[in-house]
Design an enzyme around this catalytic site. Structure first.
Site, PDB file in Angstrom:
ATOM      1  N   GLY A 153       2.887 -25.451  23.126  1.00 15.52           N
ATOM      2  CA  GLY A 153       1.587 -24.813  23.173  1.00 15.52           C
ATOM      3  C   GLY A 153       1.701 -23.372  23.616  1.00 15.52           C
ATOM      4  O   GLY A 153       2.519 -22.599  23.089  1.00 15.52           O
ATOM      5  N   TYR A 199      10.837 -24.056  17.900  1.00 14.95           N
ATOM      6  CA  TYR A 199       9.689 -24.660  18.574  1.00 14.95           C
ATOM      7  C   TYR A 199       9.816 -26.184  18.613  1.00 14.95           C
ATOM      8  O   TYR A 199      10.118 -26.822  17.602  1.00 14.95           O
ATOM      9  CB  TYR A 199       8.379 -24.293  17.879  1.00 14.95           C
ATOM     10  CG  TYR A 199       7.180 -24.963  18.523  1.00 14.95           C
ATOM     11  CD1 TYR A 199       6.775 -24.610  19.797  1.00 14.95           C
ATOM     12  CD2 TYR A 199       6.501 -26.005  17.880  1.00 14.95           C
ATOM     13  CE1 TYR A 199       5.710 -25.243  20.421  1.00 14.95           C
ATOM     14  CE2 TYR A 199       5.438 -26.650  18.492  1.00 14.95           C
ATOM     15  CZ  TYR A 199       5.042 -26.261  19.761  1.00 14.95           C
ATOM     16  OH  TYR A 199       3.996 -26.894  20.370  1.00 14.95           O
TER      17      TYR A 199
END
Length: 512
Positions: free
Chosen positions: A61, A54
């Protein structure tokens, strides 16, 4: 010029104030540069692996499920900055933007973000050049941090968008960077995200509010003491032994300050000779309890600020063992709560000050002062409408005391489904602090006039020093009606610039 050295362990409140308000220069410590380089090696190694990480090789998001190929990752980082720089409304103050940028640099230098040393150095160079990105009032939900405000700062780092130069003129950021020999940054994996993901705006505003309130709470002790004196109140309620049996630190400090201001006064307690009162009204008698509770609220807020100043707020973070982990440390709740708590304390302090002003103006409760402190009541209105202005400010402060952090509005397709609203809490606290200054200025205006109207009785030396100083500052004394707005503006500047406290401390020594 003072220089602030940024290391890996955070910064202090005085560092923030020096950079934000005084234009202090910034240097990166050798320790910080080494930590930045070490964390970057970890991010580069992860970027080279096929597994998605990530913020390094994924979207953001609600779009974090998409794995981004290496050739698109630089574009990904540019895009997050451009798309998140979506603020609207008026510009926020220069000192707020400088605090915002400096606190993001503080987290970057922790070695937990994976940002390259040259990015951190460019952030410092921009601040040192006096270049201030244009940041707008609206755009932050306080989670994931102050995204839109920080994005506008990162946009300047890339040489895009608008910024204010050291001359105060807003121009394209690229032109300003070029004039100061600063090369725009080409962002790499994770760097765009790391520049946006923090509580820096709300924290910077908290630090500055605490500095302002430290002075204003001392000012409130002074104006309360002057009002007590003008009303011929008793200072016996300020005795240390009374506050020792309810040992709230702030209460004791406020009582001690008031007692120091009133030392040597011939006005206090005089009412017991010819117009006996068993007790003064709450707004006079309980001044240390109300101001003291606010002081203790500030102490708690200061503790939260110190913890946040020592924090590394980002998502994901690089841990000492080499792991890169997602987390929720960017959530602004700890800061948002104390911002709201302070707004409540500010509203109450202003409220009790306004009640004392009203008492000074009411001939039925002022113990011998003329109606509205007027020269020829009826022909003159005196300070009647000055109190109206003060009351309007207090009413506004009560609305500003409604907590922002009790609200939440979901965003990012319900991925960010609970937000702190800490930026909004900080913005309204700034307005509250501004208005508290005005409220105290009106009380000072009324109380100093009331003290002067007590002919035949000598006020305390500290009170006399205040009256002399405020008259020298352009705030006129008793007399026929005149244009009041300039007097009130001069009183406001006298309080805002710390001259009220300074005038007292020349007589009493440092207040608590």
């Amino acid at each position: 010029m003072h220089t602030v050295v940024v290391g890996t362990s955070g910064v202090t409140a005085s560092d923030v104030l020096a950079v934000a308000r005084d234009g202090a220069r910034i240097e990166l410590s050798a320790e910080a540069v080494a930590a930045l380089a070490a964390a970057r090696e970890i991010v580069d190694a992860l970027a080279a692996k096929p597994e998605p990480v990530y913020g390094v090789s994924t979207g953001f998001g609600a779009l974090a499920t998409r794995h981004i190929s290496p050739e698109l990752r630089a574009q990904l980082q540019r895009n997050i900055v451009r798309s998140h720089a979506a603020g609207m409304g008026p510009r926020v103050e220069r000192e707020v933007v400088r605090a915002l940028m400096f606190l993001r640099l503080k987290t970057v230098c922790s070695g937990h973000t994976g940002v390259r040393p040259e990015v951190a150095q460019t952030m410092a160079d921009i601040l040192n050049a006096g270049i201030t990105p244009v940041v707008h009032e609206y755009g932050s939900l306080g989670c994931s941090g102050d995204l839109a405000p920080l994005s506008h700062c990162a946009l300047t780092l890339m040489g895009e968008g608008d910024a204010e130069g050291p001359d105060g003129v807003v121009r394209p950021a690229g032109e300003l960077l070029a004039e100061h020999g600063i090369a725009p940054v080409e962002l790499r994996e994770k760097e765009g995200l790391a520049l946006l993901n923090g509580t820096d705006g709300m924290l910077g505003m908290l630090v500055m509010a605490l500095a302002d309130l430290d002075m204003l709470y001392k000012s409130a002790d002074v104006t309360a003491a002057l009002s007590l004196e003008a009303l011929l109140g008793t200072d016996r309620v300020l005795a240390p032994e009374l506050h020792a049996i309810r040992p709230h630190p702030g209460q004791g400090a406020s009582a001690a300050n008031m007692l120091a201001v009133l030392a040597g006064s011939e006005l206090t307690g005089h009412h017991q000779d010819d117009a006996p009162r068993v007790q003064d009204a709450y707004s006079v008698r309980c001044a240390p309890q109300v101001a003291g509770a606010g002081r203790d609220t500030m102490a708690h807020a200061r503790l939260v600020a110190e913890r946040e100043l020592a924090s590394a707020v980002d998502n994901p973070v690089v841990l000492p063992d080499g792991r890169v982990e997602s987390n929720g440390n960017f959530h602004g709740a700890p800061v948002a709560y104390v911002l709201d708590f302070l707004a409540i304390a500010v509203a109450d302090l202003a409220s009790i000050a306004e009640r004392r002003t009203d008492r000074l103006l009411d001939k039925n409760r002022s113990h011998g002062l003329p109606p509205f402190l007027a020269d020829d009541a009826g022909v003159d209105s005196g300070l009647m409408i000055a109190q109206y202005t003060q009351a309007a400010l207090v009413s506004e402060l009560k609305r500003l005391a409604v907590p922002a952090s009790a609200d939440s509005i979901p965003s990012s397709a319900m991925q960010e489904d609970h937000v702190s609203m800490g930026w909004s809490a900080a913005r309204k606290l700034r307005t509250a602090v501004d208005n508290l200054t005005r409220v105290l200025a009106v009380e000072l205006y009324a109380a100093s006039r009331g003290v002067e109207l007590r002919e035949g009785l000598t006020p305390a030396p500290a009170s006399r020093a205040v009256v002399e100083a405020v008259r020298e500052a352009g705030v006129q004394g008793p007399g026929p009606d005149r244009f009041l707005a300039p007097d009130l503006a001069a009183a406001d500047a006298f309080v805002r610039e710390g001259r009220l406290v300074a005038a007292v401390e020349k007589v009493t020594g440092p207040l608590r």
